[in-house]
Enzyme design. Sequence first.
Site, PDB file in Angstrom:
ATOM      1  N   LYS A 159      -7.421  -4.018  -0.528  1.00  0.00           N
ATOM      2  CA  LYS A 159      -7.031  -2.940  -1.436  1.00  0.00           C
ATOM      3  C   LYS A 159      -7.216  -3.449  -2.865  1.00  0.00           C
ATOM      4  O   LYS A 159      -6.248  -3.812  -3.549  1.00  0.00           O
ATOM      5  CB  LYS A 159      -5.576  -2.520  -1.174  1.00  0.00           C
ATOM      6  CG  LYS A 159      -5.447  -1.630   0.054  1.00  0.00           C
ATOM      7  CD  LYS A 159      -4.028  -1.186   0.316  1.00  0.00           C
ATOM      8  CE  LYS A 159      -3.611  -0.012  -0.520  1.00  0.00           C
ATOM      9  NZ  LYS A 159      -4.169   1.267  -0.102  1.00  0.00           N
TER      10      LYS A 159
HETATM   11  C1  LIG Z   1      -8.963   3.885   1.730  1.00  0.00           C
HETATM   12  C2  LIG Z   1      -7.736   3.859   2.569  1.00  0.00           C
HETATM   13  N1  LIG Z   1      -7.858   3.972   3.895  1.00  0.00           N
HETATM   14  C3  LIG Z   1      -6.778   3.953   4.697  1.00  0.00           C
HETATM   15  C4  LIG Z   1      -5.506   3.812   4.195  1.00  0.00           C
HETATM   16  C5  LIG Z   1      -4.322   3.794   5.114  1.00  0.00           C
HETATM   17  O1  LIG Z   1      -3.755   2.513   5.166  1.00  0.00           O
HETATM   18  P1  LIG Z   1      -2.199   2.293   5.448  1.00  0.00           P
HETATM   19  O2  LIG Z   1      -1.890   3.036   6.687  1.00  0.00           O
HETATM   20  O3  LIG Z   1      -2.068   0.832   5.626  1.00  0.00           O
HETATM   21  O4  LIG Z   1      -1.471   2.822   4.285  1.00  0.00           O
HETATM   22  C6  LIG Z   1      -5.324   3.694   2.813  1.00  0.00           C
HETATM   23  C7  LIG Z   1      -3.990   3.548   2.224  1.00  0.00           C
HETATM   24  O5  LIG Z   1      -3.498   2.474   2.045  1.00  0.00           O
HETATM   25  C8  LIG Z   1      -6.474   3.695   1.985  1.00  0.00           C
HETATM   26  O6  LIG Z   1      -6.346   3.572   0.671  1.00  0.00           O
END
Ligand SMILES: Cc1ncc(COP(=O)(O)O)c(C=O)c1O
Length: 320
Positions: A159
């Site tokens: 991220k």
């Molecule tokens: C691009 C993206 N995909 C998927 C997710 C889902 O991830 P998580 O369930 O860990 O929040 C997120 C959010 O964090 C994201 O930014």
Amino acid sequence: MDMESKYIWMNGELVEFEKATLHFLTAALHYGVGVFEGIRCYATERGPAVFRLKEHAQRLVNSAKVLGFRDLPYTTGELVEAIKLTVAANGFDECYIRPLIYLAHGGWNLTVDPGKPSVGIAVWEWKNYLGEEGLERGIRANISSFTRHHPNVMMTKAKITGNYANSVLAKTESMRLGFDEAILLDPQGYVAECTGENVFLVRGGKIYTPPAVDILEGITRDALITLARDLDYEVIEQPISRDQLYVADEVFVCGTAAECIALREIDFRVVGAGKMGAVTRTVQRAFHAAIHGQHARSAEWLDYVDVAALAMPAREMALA
Ligand SMILES: Cc1ncc(COP(=O)(O)O)c(C=O)c1O
């Protein structure tokens, strides 16, 4: 959106909300040199509990490693404690938690080496990211004209703040077109993920989701796969094409901010019955039970915040 709270944790100290500011010449702001997490804390009978906190803290540290930071000022364990302290200090029963590791000094030569990473943690109340109505009815999505990152162009397992310009492009376009969310295809043309959520489809009673290779490995995605398998659904990770979404019985998306939500329409095509389907509802219910401490999985997934024990050190730290 009200992002206000009493305190923001910055580099080991709780500082008042208004004082949590950065200089204009912070390289992270100019070049997207930071890594972050999105975490949620939920109200339970035993007080506030953070959902899968250790996994989020570990992904934050992994994101920092992927970006190239060598020495972080805090360990994963210290970050976990700092997050709990920030929740307790602000007194929310339920909140969204945003830790960020960013380059505060150096970075103008486009490397992460001269600078020292700084860490901040904010919390605020953030309900129904994709709208209250969407939770029951499902939402409308489009396939974005923007492609999701190639995993050797941007690192999709991390991220990294700069990665999110891609999400901002896609989400802005989607909302301006009148949709609620965008689905991005990967550079090969297969379904990747949404701007902040992972994607699932249901067909013939089986659940399918794109493989982890070029998506963010969502922690909610992992939770839903586990919960669905607990419920004896077959969950298959395989490449998914755009038209497989169109002809699915159900499509749902998930993420920390959005939680678990059905798509009722994609590119002006009605998905299934045009409302949340039975499988989505079953998985969504299990998820809601899990996050609120009412599921067999809750014990391993919830980190309870001992507000009484933490409130005093928090107050002392904030007054120091
Ligand atoms: C691009 C993206 N995909 C998927 C997710 C889902 O991830 P998580 O369930 O860990 O929040 C997120 C959010 O964090 C994201 O930014």
